[in-house]
Design a protein around this motif. Structure first.
Motif, PDB file in Angstrom:
ATOM      1  N   THR A   1     -11.876 -42.700  -0.356  1.00 37.46           N
ATOM      2  CA  THR A   1     -10.315 -42.487  -0.117  1.00 37.46           C
ATOM      3  C   THR A   1      -9.691 -43.348  -0.948  1.00 37.46           C
ATOM      4  N   GLY A   2      -8.328 -43.187  -0.989  1.00 34.70           N
ATOM      5  CA  GLY A   2      -7.478 -44.162  -2.011  1.00 34.70           C
ATOM      6  C   GLY A   2      -7.393 -45.453  -1.214  1.00 34.70           C
ATOM      7  N   LEU A   3      -7.886 -45.644  -0.164  1.00 35.89           N
ATOM      8  CA  LEU A   3      -8.046 -46.963   0.589  1.00 35.89           C
ATOM      9  C   LEU A   3      -8.798 -48.008  -0.089  1.00 35.89           C
ATOM     10  N   ALA A   4      -9.950 -47.378  -0.782  1.00 34.14           N
ATOM     11  CA  ALA A   4     -10.836 -47.998  -1.742  1.00 34.14           C
ATOM     12  C   ALA A   4     -10.225 -48.826  -2.775  1.00 34.14           C
ATOM     13  N   ASP A   5      -8.977 -48.152  -3.178  1.00 35.40           N
ATOM     14  CA  ASP A   5      -8.219 -48.880  -4.276  1.00 35.40           C
ATOM     15  C   ASP A   5      -7.421 -50.153  -3.760  1.00 35.40           C
ATOM     16  N   VAL A   6      -7.055 -50.231  -2.584  1.00 34.86           N
ATOM     17  CA  VAL A   6      -6.551 -51.443  -1.924  1.00 34.86           C
ATOM     18  C   VAL A   6      -7.435 -52.465  -2.110  1.00 34.86           C
ATOM     19  N   LEU A   7      -8.990 -52.085  -1.566  1.00 37.32           N
ATOM     20  CA  LEU A   7      -9.871 -53.332  -1.416  1.00 37.32           C
ATOM     21  C   LEU A   7     -10.326 -53.624  -2.889  1.00 37.32           C
ATOM     22  N   ALA A   8     -10.301 -52.720  -3.879  1.00 38.68           N
ATOM     23  CA  ALA A   8     -10.431 -53.156  -5.357  1.00 38.68           C
ATOM     24  C   ALA A   8      -9.184 -54.171  -5.841  1.00 38.68           C
ATOM     25  N   TYR A   9      -8.012 -53.737  -5.518  1.00 39.22           N
ATOM     26  CA  TYR A   9      -7.017 -54.435  -5.784  1.00 39.22           C
ATOM     27  C   TYR A   9      -6.995 -55.989  -5.386  1.00 39.22           C
ATOM     28  N   LYS A  10      -7.583 -56.291  -4.083  1.00 44.89           N
ATOM     29  CA  LYS A  10      -7.240 -57.527  -3.392  1.00 44.89           C
ATOM     30  C   LYS A  10      -8.461 -58.168  -3.555  1.00 44.89           C
ATOM     31  N   ASP A  11      -9.731 -57.455  -3.825  1.00 48.78           N
ATOM     32  CA  ASP A  11     -10.974 -58.240  -3.876  1.00 48.78           C
ATOM     33  C   ASP A  11     -11.622 -58.048  -5.123  1.00 48.78           C
ATOM     34  N   PRO A  12     -11.837 -58.998  -6.053  1.00 45.33           N
ATOM     35  CA  PRO A  12     -12.436 -58.630  -7.508  1.00 45.33           C
ATOM     36  C   PRO A  12     -14.029 -58.313  -7.229  1.00 45.33           C
ATOM     37  N   ASN A  13     -14.269 -58.539  -6.127  1.00 41.67           N
ATOM     38  CA  ASN A  13     -15.913 -58.571  -5.775  1.00 41.67           C
ATOM     39  C   ASN A  13     -16.294 -57.163  -5.060  1.00 41.67           C
ATOM     40  N   PHE A  14     -15.141 -56.234  -4.694  1.00 40.77           N
ATOM     41  CA  PHE A  14     -15.539 -55.256  -3.953  1.00 40.77           C
ATOM     42  C   PHE A  14     -16.046 -53.910  -5.079  1.00 40.77           C
ATOM     43  N   ARG A  15     -16.750 -53.169  -4.988  1.00 42.73           N
ATOM     44  CA  ARG A  15     -17.277 -52.189  -5.616  1.00 42.73           C
ATOM     45  C   ARG A  15     -17.232 -50.967  -5.184  1.00 42.73           C
ATOM     46  N   ARG A  16     -16.537 -49.710  -5.649  1.00 42.72           N
ATOM     47  CA  ARG A  16     -16.446 -48.613  -5.055  1.00 42.72           C
ATOM     48  C   ARG A  16     -17.892 -47.740  -5.011  1.00 42.72           C
ATOM     49  N   ARG A  17     -18.325 -47.061  -4.192  1.00 44.15           N
ATOM     50  CA  ARG A  17     -19.439 -46.171  -3.891  1.00 44.15           C
ATOM     51  C   ARG A  17     -19.462 -45.200  -5.095  1.00 44.15           C
ATOM     52  N   ASP A  18     -20.300 -44.816  -5.905  1.00 45.49           N
ATOM     53  CA  ASP A  18     -20.506 -44.124  -6.828  1.00 45.49           C
ATOM     54  C   ASP A  18     -21.175 -42.783  -6.447  1.00 45.49           C
ATOM     55  N   PHE A  19     -20.565 -41.537  -6.003  1.00 45.28           N
ATOM     56  CA  PHE A  19     -21.455 -40.375  -5.630  1.00 45.28           C
ATOM     57  C   PHE A  19     -22.130 -39.828  -6.780  1.00 45.28           C
ATOM     58  N   SER A  20     -21.867 -40.107  -7.945  1.00 43.48           N
ATOM     59  CA  SER A  20     -22.719 -39.605  -8.966  1.00 43.48           C
ATOM     60  C   SER A  20     -23.941 -40.293  -8.931  1.00 43.48           C
ATOM     61  N   SER A  21     -23.996 -41.465  -8.778  1.00 49.43           N
ATOM     62  CA  SER A  21     -25.114 -42.400  -8.817  1.00 49.43           C
ATOM     63  C   SER A  21     -25.953 -41.863  -7.464  1.00 49.43           C
TER      64      SER A  21
END
Length: 253
Positions: A222-242
């Motif tokens: 969801t777009g909420l992952a963008d919020v965590l990435a903006y606030k936390d440099p250590n956050f990593r989005r899940r990669d469906f392709s992987s």
């Protein structure tokens, strides 16, 4: 409640403990003395039944969310009601109002240990509130789905009006989606009745982060992952392709 109700007004506002506002002009609302019963006011003609049901929803949300989220929820209702009127949609304004009030309820402090999606927490709270008020199971489910899906773009517009309008209105208030579909007069009326502080964007992002940082898994996809990435440099989005490339059937493991 009758879902055939049509809202035939231009802009609406509800506030706890404020004086009447002229129909032709929106004015900044001022809170009344502590303990004074809530009052419904009207801005540019949008009306909502002055009922115990609505007053209880206002009091519950305002006391739980704080001003930033409460004012946002009120604007969301206004945009939704205006859009529904413009499109000629049939909906129950009370159910739409409850959906708008509870759509961000899952961000409140009471869910500091929840590991559900915050949208589901809000949907569950709205369903429980409606059940206490004696609302039918069918209507409770409509509100539940509207809230639970409001951040999942592309689905709500294909459901019933309450779901479509809630998602559309939330996007309008946050990122200005459909901004020019509302007249300058309508936008001014809503913003004057429920002011948006200059620091709204950062304040809302912080509210999201504070609620989601302990449950980052619920933001993936969801777009909420963008919020965590903006606030936390250590956050990593899940990669469906992987995930797909490394599934057991693909790797032989």
């Amino acid at each position: 409640m009758k879902l055939s109700t049509t809202l035939t007004c231009a802009a609406f506002a509800i506030m706890v403990g404020i004086a009447s506002v002229p129909r032709s002009q929106a004015e900044t609302a001022m809170p009344a003395a502590a303990g004074e019963p809530p009052k419904l006011i009207e801005v540019s003609g949008i009306t909502l039944p002055d009922t115990k049901f609505i007053r209880e929803a206002v009091q519950l949300i305002r006391s739980s969310e704080g001003e930033l989220l409460f004012q946002h929820s009120m604007r969301v209702y206004c945009w939704a009601a205006l859009a529904g009127k413009r499109k000629g949609l049939m909906f129950d304004p009370e159910l739409l109002f409850v959906a708008a009030m509870f759509h961000d309820y899952g961000l409140t402090a009471g869910y500091g240990e929840s590991h559900l999606r915050y949208e589901v927490d809000g949907a569950n709270a709205a369903r429980a509130f409606l059940q206490r008020e004696g609302i039918s199971e069918d209507d409770r489910q409509k509100v539940w789905l509207a809230i639970a899906l409001h951040t999942t773009n592309g689905i709500s517009p294909h459901l019933y009006p309450i779901a479509a309008l809630l998602a559309e209105a939330a996007n309008m208030d946050l990122v200005g989606a459909g901004f020019n579909d509302f007249s300058a007069e309508q936008r001014s009326a809503v913003e004057l009745a429920y002011p948006r502080p200059p620091e709204f964007a950062e304040g809302f992002l912080q509210a999201l982060y504070d609620s989601l940082k302990h449950r980052p898994e619920t933001t993936q996809g969801t777009g909420l992952a963008d919020v965590l990435a903006y606030k936390d440099p250590n956050f990593r989005r899940r990669d469906f392709s992987s995930f797909l490339r490394n599934a057991p059937w693909a790797t032989g493991r």
